[in-house]
Design a protein around this motif. Structure first.
Motif, short mmCIF file in Angstrom:
data_model
loop_
_atom_site.label_atom_id
_atom_site.label_comp_id
_atom_site.label_asym_id
_atom_site.label_seq_id
_atom_site.Cartn_x
_atom_site.Cartn_y
_atom_site.Cartn_z
N ASN A 38 0.86 -0.74 0.34
CA ASN A 38 -0.32 0.21 -0.60
C ASN A 38 0.51 1.25 0.24
N PRO A 39 0.51 2.26 -1.08
CA PRO A 39 1.30 2.96 -0.91
C PRO A 39 2.00 4.35 0.06
N LEU A 40 0.19 4.54 0.29
CA LEU A 40 0.35 5.12 2.06
C LEU A 40 0.99 4.76 2.94
N LEU A 41 0.72 3.44 3.57
CA LEU A 41 1.64 2.55 4.30
C LEU A 41 3.04 2.76 4.47
N ARG A 42 3.56 2.46 3.18
CA ARG A 42 4.84 3.07 3.11
C ARG A 42 5.23 4.25 2.98
N LYS A 43 4.96 5.01 2.52
CA LYS A 43 5.15 7.07 2.52
C LYS A 43 4.46 7.07 4.34
N ASN A 80 4.99 -1.46 19.54
CA ASN A 80 4.63 -2.33 19.21
C ASN A 80 3.10 -1.97 19.12
N THR A 81 2.53 -1.59 17.44
CA THR A 81 3.07 -2.23 16.32
C THR A 81 2.73 -0.63 15.30
N LEU A 82 2.97 -1.23 13.74
CA LEU A 82 2.58 0.09 13.36
C LEU A 82 1.29 0.34 12.50
N VAL A 83 1.13 -0.84 12.54
CA VAL A 83 -0.08 -0.54 12.32
C VAL A 83 -0.54 -1.86 12.61
N GLU A 128 -5.71 0.44 11.36
CA GLU A 128 -6.04 -0.03 10.52
C GLU A 128 -7.25 -0.05 9.64
N GLY A 129 -6.42 -0.34 8.44
CA GLY A 129 -7.47 -0.06 7.37
C GLY A 129 -7.55 1.43 6.83
N THR A 130 -7.68 1.90 7.65
CA THR A 130 -7.14 3.14 6.55
C THR A 130 -5.80 3.85 6.90
N PHE A 131 -5.15 3.23 7.62
CA PHE A 131 -3.44 3.87 7.40
C PHE A 131 -3.57 4.99 8.35
N ARG A 132 -5.21 5.78 8.88
CA ARG A 132 -4.64 7.44 9.32
C ARG A 132 -4.09 7.57 10.71
N PRO A 133 -2.83 8.16 10.59
CA PRO A 133 -2.00 8.75 11.46
C PRO A 133 -2.85 8.81 12.64
N ARG A 134 -1.93 8.18 13.90
CA ARG A 134 -2.65 8.01 15.13
C ARG A 134 -1.97 9.17 16.30
N PRO A 135 -2.11 9.55 16.95
CA PRO A 135 -1.53 11.03 17.89
C PRO A 135 -0.52 10.19 18.19
N VAL A 159 -4.81 20.88 13.92
CA VAL A 159 -5.12 20.23 13.27
C VAL A 159 -4.33 19.25 12.80
N LEU A 160 -3.31 17.97 12.76
CA LEU A 160 -2.48 17.30 12.03
C LEU A 160 -3.68 16.23 11.12
N ALA A 161 -3.31 16.14 9.65
CA ALA A 161 -4.10 15.48 9.10
C ALA A 161 -2.89 14.96 8.76
N ALA A 162 -3.28 13.64 7.73
CA ALA A 162 -2.73 12.06 7.52
C ALA A 162 -2.10 13.37 5.62
#
Length: 524
Positions: free
Chosen positions: A109-114, A374-377, A386-393, A476-479
């Motif tokens: 997934n390009p977003l995950l890799r980014k 633990n863990t990246l996702v 999970e699923g969206t790869f949206r960054p958490r805090p 607010v920080l967004a993806a």
């Protein structure tokens, strides 16, 4: 010779600090004064200090900790409340809800890799409980059923996906091998056949295994899929075979051990069994069991000194063992998060960011070389959803650490106390620059420092402590901000008293500090 200047003082002093007094404000009683140019270096961490895990079960697919109901967190987001609010009535999940079966994670997934690349350079650890019982299928394809003595199958295709992901994000692999009954000879001794297959396949795919643990958490053998009755003597015999095999098959790979999670006499015995044959010490740390595993940790303790200091006590246990049996060996924390079993309900919120960064600051200063989250996702303690790869805090905290905190660790000289945890590093890629990480874990009161020079501030906060959105300098920080984050403007601050609002985390960047420990040149 320059003198390190750090003092608690009730007013400005004319004698001894005359030049500084020309451009500082009077410090209020109890304020600490920091002269960034004079902060001494106390250590150096690995360039890949901040690293992360992708669990083996995420690679293969299979049962993993089920995230808490999304509405239990979403309902709290954006509402003002204390750290403890909303927690009393949330224990509604049944035992059947503890885990859910996942499909393999999409490592292409390009977003995950980014997002992962933005934290590089790092290490990618692929291990966990499931790795202890995984059958590596090799180039001949997956078997029609899981072979006897194993609990799952890792295909060569999925392992190539790991290798491609590792190469793409500049994160060499750290892993462990299967140790379940299927790996044993007639006497019960571990055989390296499966490990040899994995190493050969990695080499053929131009992958890079940087380090290995023999197994995941040998102090939990029953949970980890080891043969019945597995004990310290069995581990010692296996580790001897493992060491001999690695020195023959992959002599440049760092051997880690013991990879235990506890602080018992049994953990000490396992350490002593592995110590003569390790290149670096590895251990795991969770401050508590999560709610899923009947843990008793509550959100109202998440900012307490007792909670934040726990990581130091576990480190001290392993450092003492290191000094006794493996003197001089580096120490790696190869698995850690807010709580075991997927994390608590607030581990995906801003409230856990205090632990995340305070742990980094403490352990870097103490001399730990690598810390693997633990863990990246995955589940509630993942840096990414999970699923969206949206960054958490915690992801945004990780990104700022990567942006500012270089490998040279300085002594800020400020005693840790409620509301004022101060850590200092040389600024990454800026000779002479200094960065302070200032954590105000006091949810009610403002705290202050006096800084001798001008700086630029980058402050993290949230609308509420258990919010899943985090703000940087009020925005607010967004993806879609990931690529622009290094260019985001900070807030300039003049020399003098700096105020830190309740429940905030601030990176104070002093690019013009002129600290000689940060230039590579010795002090005169």
């Amino acid at each position: 010779m320059r003198r390190f200047l750090l003092r608690i003082r009730p007013h400005c002093r004319a004698l001894g600090v005359a030049m500084f007094a020309l451009h500082c404000h009077c410090a209020a009683a109890g304020e600490a004064t920091i002269v960034p140019a004079d902060l001494p270096a106390v250590g150096r961490i690995d360039e890949r200090f901040q690293s992360f895990n992708v669990e083996m079960v995420e690679v293969t697919g299979g049962p993993f900790w089920k995230p808490y109901a999304a509405d239990s967190v979403a309902s709290r987001a954006g509402t003002a409340q204390s750290p403890a609010s909303g927690s009393a009535d949330e224990k509604t999940d049944t035992k059947a809800d503890l885990v859910s079966t996942r499909s393999p994670i999409d490592l292409e997934n390009p977003l995950l890799r980014k997002f992962a690349s933005a934290l590089a350079p790092a290490y990618l650890r692929v291990s966990g409980t499931f790795a202890n019982s995984i059958f590596f299928a090799g180039p001949n394809g997956a078997p029609s059923h899981v072979p006897a003595g194993y609990k799952g199958v890792l295909t060569s295709r999925r392992w190539r996906d790991v290798i491609d992901f590792s190469n793409a994000i500049d994160a060499p692999i750290v892993t462990s091998f299967a140790i379940s009954p299927g790996t044993r000879d007639a006497t019960g001794l571990w055989k390296p056949d499966q490990a040899r297959e994995m190493i050969s396949a990695t080499r053929e795919a131009v992958g890079h295994i940087a380090a290995v643990e023999f197994m995941n958490e040998p102090d939990l053998p029953a949970i980890g899929g080891a043969p019945a009755g597995y004990d310290v003597d069995a581990f010692a015999a296996d580790f001897s075979v493992f060491h001999a095999f690695m020195k023959q098959a992959a002599p440049n790979v760092v051997i880690l051990g013991p990879g235990t999670i506890g602080r018992s006499s049994e953990d000490a015995r396992l350490f002593l069994a592995a110590a003569p044959r390790i290149d670096a010490v590895s251990y795991h740390y969770y401050g508590a069991l999560s709610e899923r595993c009947a843990g008793g940790q509550t959100a109202d303790a998440a900012l307490s000194e007792g909670w934040l200091s726990r990581t130091g006590r576990t480190f001290a246990f392993y450092r003492a063992l290191r000094d006794r049996a493996a003197p001089g060996k580096p120490i790696w924390l190869t698995e850690t998060a807010e709580a075991a079993c997927g994390g608590d309900r607030w581990s995906s919120t801003f409230l856990d960011t205090f632990r995340y960064l305070d742990q980094f600051g403490r352990l870097a200063k103490a001399g730990v070389q690598i810390v693997m989250h633990n863990t990246l996702v995955g589940s509630d303690y993942g840096l990414l959803e999970e699923g969206t790869f949206r960054p958490r805090p915690d992801y945004w905290a990780a990104l700022l650490w990567r942006q500012w905190m270089g490998p040279v660790v300085l002594d800020a000289g400020v005693r840790i106390r409620r509301g004022l945890h101060v850590y200092a590093h040389c600024q990454r890629h800026v000779p002479g620059g200094v960065v302070l990480l200032v954590i105000n874990n006091d949810p009610q009161n403002e705290h202050q420092l006096v800084l001798s020079v001008a700086s630029v501030r980058f402050t993290l906060d949230a609308a509420s402590l258990q919010d899943t959105a985090v703000r940087l300098n009020g925005a607010v920080l967004a993806a879609n901000d990931v690529d622009r984050l290094p260019q985001l403007a900070g807030v300039p601050a003049n020399a003098g008293s700096l105020k830190f609002a309740p429940a905030t985390i601030t990176f104070v960047v002093i690019s013009g500090a002129g600290n000689r420990s940060c230039t590579g040149r010795p002090a005169p």
